[in-house]
Scaffold this motif. Structure first.
Motif, PDB file in Angstrom:
ATOM      1  N   CYS A 160       0.830  -1.201   0.000  1.00  0.00           N
ATOM      2  CA  CYS A 160       0.000   0.000   0.000  1.00  0.00           C
ATOM      3  C   CYS A 160       0.871   1.260   0.000  1.00  0.00           C
ATOM      4  O   CYS A 160       0.529   2.265  -0.634  1.00  0.00           O
ATOM      5  CB  CYS A 160      -0.933  -0.019   1.211  1.00  0.00           C
ATOM      6  N   SER A 161       1.985   1.217   0.698  1.00  0.00           N
ATOM      7  CA  SER A 161       2.907   2.352   0.713  1.00  0.00           C
ATOM      8  C   SER A 161       3.421   2.640  -0.694  1.00  0.00           C
ATOM      9  O   SER A 161       3.551   3.800  -1.101  1.00  0.00           O
ATOM     10  CB  SER A 161       4.084   2.077   1.649  1.00  0.00           C
ATOM     11  N   ARG A 195      -6.878  -1.917  10.773  1.00  0.00           N
ATOM     12  CA  ARG A 195      -6.639  -0.649  11.483  1.00  0.00           C
ATOM     13  C   ARG A 195      -5.153  -0.281  11.470  1.00  0.00           C
ATOM     14  O   ARG A 195      -4.802   0.903  11.417  1.00  0.00           O
ATOM     15  CB  ARG A 195      -7.170  -0.762  12.908  1.00  0.00           C
ATOM     16  N   GLN A 196      -4.276  -1.258  11.491  1.00  0.00           N
ATOM     17  CA  GLN A 196      -2.839  -0.966  11.387  1.00  0.00           C
ATOM     18  C   GLN A 196      -2.516  -0.302  10.051  1.00  0.00           C
ATOM     19  O   GLN A 196      -1.716   0.645   9.983  1.00  0.00           O
ATOM     20  CB  GLN A 196      -2.031  -2.258  11.528  1.00  0.00           C
ATOM     21  N   ILE A 197      -3.123  -0.805   8.982  1.00  0.00           N
ATOM     22  CA  ILE A 197      -2.898  -0.235   7.652  1.00  0.00           C
ATOM     23  C   ILE A 197      -3.445   1.188   7.603  1.00  0.00           C
ATOM     24  O   ILE A 197      -2.799   2.103   7.085  1.00  0.00           O
ATOM     25  CB  ILE A 197      -3.556  -1.120   6.579  1.00  0.00           C
ATOM     26  N   VAL A 198      -4.648   1.369   8.157  1.00  0.00           N
ATOM     27  CA  VAL A 198      -5.276   2.701   8.164  1.00  0.00           C
ATOM     28  C   VAL A 198      -4.412   3.701   8.925  1.00  0.00           C
ATOM     29  O   VAL A 198      -4.115   4.799   8.438  1.00  0.00           O
ATOM     30  CB  VAL A 198      -6.690   2.616   8.772  1.00  0.00           C
ATOM     31  N   LYS A 199      -3.997   3.332  10.112  1.00  0.00           N
ATOM     32  CA  LYS A 199      -3.229   4.260  10.947  1.00  0.00           C
ATOM     33  C   LYS A 199      -1.877   4.582  10.334  1.00  0.00           C
ATOM     34  O   LYS A 199      -1.352   5.696  10.501  1.00  0.00           O
ATOM     35  CB  LYS A 199      -3.068   3.686  12.352  1.00  0.00           C
ATOM     36  N   ARG A 200      -1.304   3.644   9.619  1.00  0.00           N
ATOM     37  CA  ARG A 200       0.015   3.851   9.028  1.00  0.00           C
ATOM     38  C   ARG A 200      -0.047   4.734   7.776  1.00  0.00           C
ATOM     39  O   ARG A 200       0.871   5.524   7.527  1.00  0.00           O
ATOM     40  CB  ARG A 200       0.612   2.491   8.692  1.00  0.00           C
ATOM     41  N   LEU A 201      -1.129   4.622   6.998  1.00  0.00           N
ATOM     42  CA  LEU A 201      -1.110   5.212   5.665  1.00  0.00           C
ATOM     43  C   LEU A 201      -2.189   6.251   5.392  1.00  0.00           C
ATOM     44  O   LEU A 201      -2.003   7.127   4.543  1.00  0.00           O
ATOM     45  CB  LEU A 201      -1.214   4.095   4.622  1.00  0.00           C
ATOM     46  N   GLN A 202      -3.311   6.180   6.035  1.00  0.00           N
ATOM     47  CA  GLN A 202      -4.389   7.111   5.715  1.00  0.00           C
ATOM     48  C   GLN A 202      -4.053   8.515   6.230  1.00  0.00           C
ATOM     49  O   GLN A 202      -3.591   8.683   7.350  1.00  0.00           O
ATOM     50  CB  GLN A 202      -5.699   6.626   6.338  1.00  0.00           C
TER      51      GLN A 202
END
Length: 318
Positions: A160-161, A195-202
């Motif tokens: 995603c990054s 949620r880890q993905i959201v917090k890292r990238l959004q």
């Protein structure tokens, strides 16, 4: 606004087949561009192919000329294999072709946002371990399943990054298998990792749109808890009830049936269903009409045109 999850009609417009698009990033982009040029979708989306990430891990994939690939067999036979599993780099499998499709879309489509796509952690783990076996393992060997889920999540954050760095405006994160779980199970084995993905990238310039067409309404709270900026629902939920449940500052999308309506229905059916859904949801400013999942191959262009015609008519009357 309208954001159907739709790429396959574009493949047919440019005279290619599904195999061409899922193996060649340039063909994939040309299909996205063809749809963008022809229809007024508010966002461009990529193919919802839930085999790309599993293939990068080493899963076997079967390809078809005119349909989406499928994962075959089982990559991970037991929890010992999970411990040995290595997280792949972004050069594996067809990942470079999907990154290319997104890159070309960003470079050549300037009048609307581009949303990339990827699978969710629970759905990915199930494809690597076998979904039925993984469901059982969640309750019999929860610690082992969480090791696999974390490895999947770490990989998806990297993927995603890379999409974000290319300049896409967001990602549709497809987690349909999480709909097989209870709300509590969805929170523990899916939302915790999403949620880890959201917090890292959004952030203000990049949104995560969580798609779960397996949800029948029972795990909507778990979807909301991910804090994703957008939630995308399948045709199994009542859209009005769902909108009442969702926060007003979250974009909520769905949920016209892509198969029984768009593929099997008539243009009159599509127009009526689209108009009915718009009328029922008209009091919710955070609603964006969409398909309940990816529009499949062999949908008539007349049905797609009826979808947009119904939206135009609705907006004129308002």
């Amino acid at each position: 606004m309208a954001v159907p999850i739709m790429t396959h009609p574009g493949i047919e417009i440019i005279g290619k087949n599904v195999y061409d698009a899922v193996t060649d990033g340039k063909v994939h982009f040309e299909a996205i561009k063809a749809l963008s040029d022809r229809y007024p979708s508010s966002v461009c989306t990529v193919i919802m192919d839930l085999t790309v990430e599993a293939e990068a891990f080493g899963a076997s994939v079967e390809f078809y000329k005119d349909d989406i690939p499928t994962v075959i067999g089982r990559l991970l036979p037991d929890m010992q294999a999970v411990e040995r599993l290595e997280i792949p780099d972004l050069g594996k499998g067809r990942l470079p072709q999907y990154l290319l499709a997104n890159q070309l879309a960003v470079e050549h489509i300037k009048d609307k946002p581009i949303w990339g796509g990827m699978i969710g952690p629970f759905s990915l783990a199930g494809r690597l371990y076998d979904m039925s076996e993984f469901m059982m393992a969640c309750y019999c060997e929860p610690e082992g399943t969480k090791v696999l889920l974390q490895k999947c999540t770490d990989f998806l954050i990297t993927y995603c990054s890379a999409l974000k760095q290319q300049g896409v405006s967001g990602v549709v994160l497809a987690e349909p298998a999480a709909g097989l779980l209870s709300n509590e199970g969805c929170e523990e084995f899916s939302s915790f990792y999403v949620r880890q993905i959201v917090k890292r990238l959004q952030d203000d310039n990049f949104m995560i749109v969580l798609h779960n067409c397996g949800n029948t309404g029972h795990c909507t709270p778990a979807m909301i808890s991910t804090e994703a900026s957008g939630l995308h629902f399948g045709n199994s939920v009542d859209m009005v009830d769902t909108l009442k449940e969702c926060p007003k500052d979250v974009l909520v999308m769905g949920n016209l049936d892509p198969v029984s309506l768009f593929k099997s229905g008539t243009s009159d059916d599509v127009k009526k269903a689209t108009r009915d859904l718009l009328e029922r949801t008209s009091e919710f400013p955070n609603f964006i009409i969409s398909t309940g999942c990816d529009v499949p191959p062999s949908v008539s262009l007349q049905n797609i045109e009826a979808f947009y015609a119904a939206i135009d008519e609705f907006n004129r009357l308002r």
